[in-house]
Motif scaffolding. Sequence first.
Motif, PDB file in Angstrom:
ATOM      1  N   VAL A 185      20.993  -5.386  20.262  1.00 31.49           N
ATOM      2  CA  VAL A 185      20.634  -4.043  19.827  1.00 31.49           C
ATOM      3  C   VAL A 185      21.162  -3.896  18.410  1.00 31.49           C
ATOM      4  O   VAL A 185      22.328  -4.217  18.141  1.00 31.49           O
ATOM      5  N   THR A 186      20.305  -3.432  17.482  1.00 27.91           N
ATOM      6  CA  THR A 186      20.741  -3.269  16.096  1.00 27.91           C
ATOM      7  C   THR A 186      20.406  -1.871  15.592  1.00 27.91           C
ATOM      8  O   THR A 186      19.436  -1.247  16.037  1.00 27.91           O
ATOM      9  N   PHE A 187      21.226  -1.426  14.648  1.00 34.35           N
ATOM     10  CA  PHE A 187      20.934  -0.221  13.887  1.00 34.35           C
ATOM     11  C   PHE A 187      20.955  -0.633  12.435  1.00 34.35           C
ATOM     12  O   PHE A 187      21.921  -1.234  11.968  1.00 34.35           O
ATOM     13  N   GLY A 188      19.871  -0.328  11.725  1.00 35.00           N
ATOM     14  CA  GLY A 188      19.784  -0.778  10.340  1.00 35.00           C
ATOM     15  C   GLY A 188      19.271   0.289   9.406  1.00 35.00           C
ATOM     16  O   GLY A 188      18.687   1.297   9.815  1.00 35.00           O
ATOM     17  N   ALA A 189      19.489   0.026   8.128  1.00 33.91           N
ATOM     18  CA  ALA A 189      18.978   0.864   7.052  1.00 33.91           C
ATOM     19  C   ALA A 189      18.311  -0.050   6.033  1.00 33.91           C
ATOM     20  O   ALA A 189      18.857  -1.103   5.685  1.00 33.91           O
ATOM     21  N   SER A 190      17.137   0.350   5.599  1.00 35.16           N
ATOM     22  CA  SER A 190      16.389  -0.442   4.624  1.00 35.16           C
ATOM     23  C   SER A 190      16.027   0.421   3.427  1.00 35.16           C
ATOM     24  O   SER A 190      15.628   1.576   3.577  1.00 35.16           O
ATOM     25  N   LEU A 191      16.160  -0.167   2.254  1.00 36.41           N
ATOM     26  CA  LEU A 191      15.747   0.484   1.009  1.00 36.41           C
ATOM     27  C   LEU A 191      14.479  -0.205   0.540  1.00 36.41           C
ATOM     28  O   LEU A 191      14.448  -1.432   0.391  1.00 36.41           O
ATOM     29  N   MET A 192      13.439   0.588   0.320  1.00 35.43           N
ATOM     30  CA  MET A 192      12.132   0.075  -0.065  1.00 35.43           C
ATOM     31  C   MET A 192      11.694   0.786  -1.343  1.00 35.43           C
ATOM     32  O   MET A 192      10.949   1.769  -1.301  1.00 35.43           O
ATOM     33  N   PRO A 193      12.199   0.301  -2.501  1.00 34.58           N
ATOM     34  CA  PRO A 193      11.901   0.999  -3.752  1.00 34.58           C
ATOM     35  C   PRO A 193      10.443   0.829  -4.164  1.00 34.58           C
ATOM     36  O   PRO A 193       9.844  -0.228  -3.972  1.00 34.58           O
ATOM     37  N   GLY A 194       9.890   1.884  -4.708  1.00 33.73           N
ATOM     38  CA  GLY A 194       8.506   1.841  -5.161  1.00 33.73           C
ATOM     39  C   GLY A 194       8.406   1.495  -6.637  1.00 33.73           C
ATOM     40  O   GLY A 194       9.386   1.529  -7.375  1.00 33.73           O
ATOM     41  N   LYS A 195       7.184   1.148  -7.037  1.00 32.79           N
ATOM     42  CA  LYS A 195       6.856   0.933  -8.449  1.00 32.79           C
ATOM     43  C   LYS A 195       5.780   1.941  -8.830  1.00 32.79           C
ATOM     44  O   LYS A 195       4.898   2.254  -8.045  1.00 32.79           O
ATOM     45  N   GLU A 196       5.856   2.397 -10.074  1.00 32.23           N
ATOM     46  CA  GLU A 196       4.911   3.397 -10.541  1.00 32.23           C
ATOM     47  C   GLU A 196       3.511   2.808 -10.650  1.00 32.23           C
ATOM     48  O   GLU A 196       3.319   1.669 -11.063  1.00 32.23           O
ATOM     49  N   LYS A 245       0.828  -1.204   0.000  1.00 34.00           N
ATOM     50  CA  LYS A 245       0.000   0.000   0.000  1.00 34.00           C
ATOM     51  C   LYS A 245       0.867   1.261   0.000  1.00 34.00           C
ATOM     52  O   LYS A 245       0.501   2.275  -0.572  1.00 34.00           O
ATOM     53  N   ALA A 246       2.030   1.186   0.644  1.00 37.91           N
ATOM     54  CA  ALA A 246       2.919   2.353   0.744  1.00 37.91           C
ATOM     55  C   ALA A 246       3.753   2.567  -0.512  1.00 37.91           C
ATOM     56  O   ALA A 246       3.949   3.698  -0.947  1.00 37.91           O
ATOM     57  N   VAL A 247       4.297   1.471  -1.102  1.00 38.78           N
ATOM     58  CA  VAL A 247       5.256   1.630  -2.203  1.00 38.78           C
ATOM     59  C   VAL A 247       4.849   0.904  -3.490  1.00 38.78           C
ATOM     60  O   VAL A 247       5.606   0.915  -4.466  1.00 38.78           O
ATOM     61  N   ASN A 248       3.668   0.257  -3.490  1.00 37.03           N
ATOM     62  CA  ASN A 248       3.206  -0.489  -4.669  1.00 37.03           C
ATOM     63  C   ASN A 248       4.248  -1.503  -5.141  1.00 37.03           C
ATOM     64  O   ASN A 248       4.497  -1.663  -6.322  1.00 37.03           O
ATOM     65  N   ASN A 249       4.904  -2.158  -4.197  1.00 41.52           N
ATOM     66  CA  ASN A 249       5.962  -3.120  -4.490  1.00 41.52           C
ATOM     67  C   ASN A 249       6.040  -4.082  -3.311  1.00 41.52           C
ATOM     68  O   ASN A 249       5.511  -3.783  -2.234  1.00 41.52           O
ATOM     69  N   THR A 250       6.694  -5.211  -3.491  1.00 35.93           N
ATOM     70  CA  THR A 250       6.820  -6.166  -2.385  1.00 35.93           C
ATOM     71  C   THR A 250       8.271  -6.472  -2.031  1.00 35.93           C
ATOM     72  O   THR A 250       8.523  -7.295  -1.164  1.00 35.93           O
ATOM     73  N   THR A 251       9.233  -5.817  -2.684  1.00 38.64           N
ATOM     74  CA  THR A 251      10.631  -6.153  -2.444  1.00 38.64           C
ATOM     75  C   THR A 251      11.384  -4.995  -1.785  1.00 38.64           C
ATOM     76  O   THR A 251      10.972  -3.840  -1.863  1.00 38.64           O
ATOM     77  N   THR A 293       6.204   6.117  -5.105  1.00 41.51           N
ATOM     78  CA  THR A 293       6.658   6.448  -3.756  1.00 41.51           C
ATOM     79  C   THR A 293       7.688   5.414  -3.339  1.00 41.51           C
ATOM     80  O   THR A 293       7.414   4.219  -3.379  1.00 41.51           O
ATOM     81  N   SER A 294       8.875   5.857  -2.945  1.00 43.38           N
ATOM     82  CA  SER A 294       9.922   4.969  -2.431  1.00 43.38           C
ATOM     83  C   SER A 294      10.262   5.411  -1.013  1.00 43.38           C
ATOM     84  O   SER A 294      10.157   6.594  -0.679  1.00 43.38           O
ATOM     85  N   LEU A 295      10.671   4.435  -0.191  1.00 47.52           N
ATOM     86  CA  LEU A 295      10.981   4.724   1.203  1.00 47.52           C
ATOM     87  C   LEU A 295      12.399   4.306   1.548  1.00 47.52           C
ATOM     88  O   LEU A 295      12.906   3.311   1.024  1.00 47.52           O
ATOM     89  N   THR A 296      13.008   5.063   2.440  1.00 45.36           N
ATOM     90  CA  THR A 296      14.259   4.677   3.088  1.00 45.36           C
ATOM     91  C   THR A 296      13.965   4.670   4.585  1.00 45.36           C
ATOM     92  O   THR A 296      13.340   5.604   5.096  1.00 45.36           O
ATOM     93  N   LEU A 297      14.400   3.617   5.255  1.00 42.09           N
ATOM     94  CA  LEU A 297      14.110   3.461   6.676  1.00 42.09           C
ATOM     95  C   LEU A 297      15.412   3.345   7.455  1.00 42.09           C
ATOM     96  O   LEU A 297      16.293   2.562   7.093  1.00 42.09           O
ATOM     97  N   PHE A 298      15.531   4.101   8.536  1.00 46.73           N
ATOM     98  CA  PHE A 298      16.602   3.932   9.508  1.00 46.73           C
ATOM     99  C   PHE A 298      15.942   3.442  10.788  1.00 46.73           C
ATOM    100  O   PHE A 298      14.947   4.013  11.236  1.00 46.73           O
TER     101      PHE A 298
END
Length: 195
Positions: free
Chosen positions: A65-76, A38-44, A82-87
């Motif tokens: 305890v972890t610190f991470g970064a996630s890339l959540m690319p969107g599809k048109e 629903k957020a990025v129109n993608n599942t990967t 809409t693409s997301l980056t998460l820290f």
Amino acid sequence: MNPARTCLLGLLALPMAAQSTHFSGGAALIYGLDSYKKAVNNTTGLTLNLGYDTSVYKSGIPARVTFGASLMPGKERNGLKTSLTLFQLAGDILIETEVQGLRGVVGLSVNSYSAKFSGYESPAVFDADHHFPFRDAKGLKGGVRLGLEYSFSKRWSGQALLQATELAGRQRYDPLIRQGGINPAWLEFGARYRF
């Protein structure tokens, strides 16, 4: 400097800085559930993290305890993307099971999203299909984590994790109708290396 680049450089430098086997690094592929889509129109997506194994204060219960970064690319979709980056900063309790090498993972996370929007929204107020799913993702968001971790050796382990986080609700001063509250949830399948 780009925050994603900073995290990647930190991952590369960690083996030189870590003098204890309490440090680990992990990588995982993301499979998004419906709320993620629903957020990025993608599942990967992809996530990288650095961890420190410890124990809950004076209890001896294993924790990480972890610190991470996630890339959540969107599809048109409908000309919008809409693409997301998460820290993410997370704390997990590691629960021993009766199966040797298998542990349960239960935790909480604090999340900071940044969103990248491309395309042009419809000016029609009620045309939610031609509006971005949310207006902004600012602020710290809570999350929960639940999964399993299996140690293959002293250094290598695999992990399957379900995560759910807050992202965006209905924003009071937004004149456009959007998809409503979005709380992305996804599965992660990855590996961890203990230094």
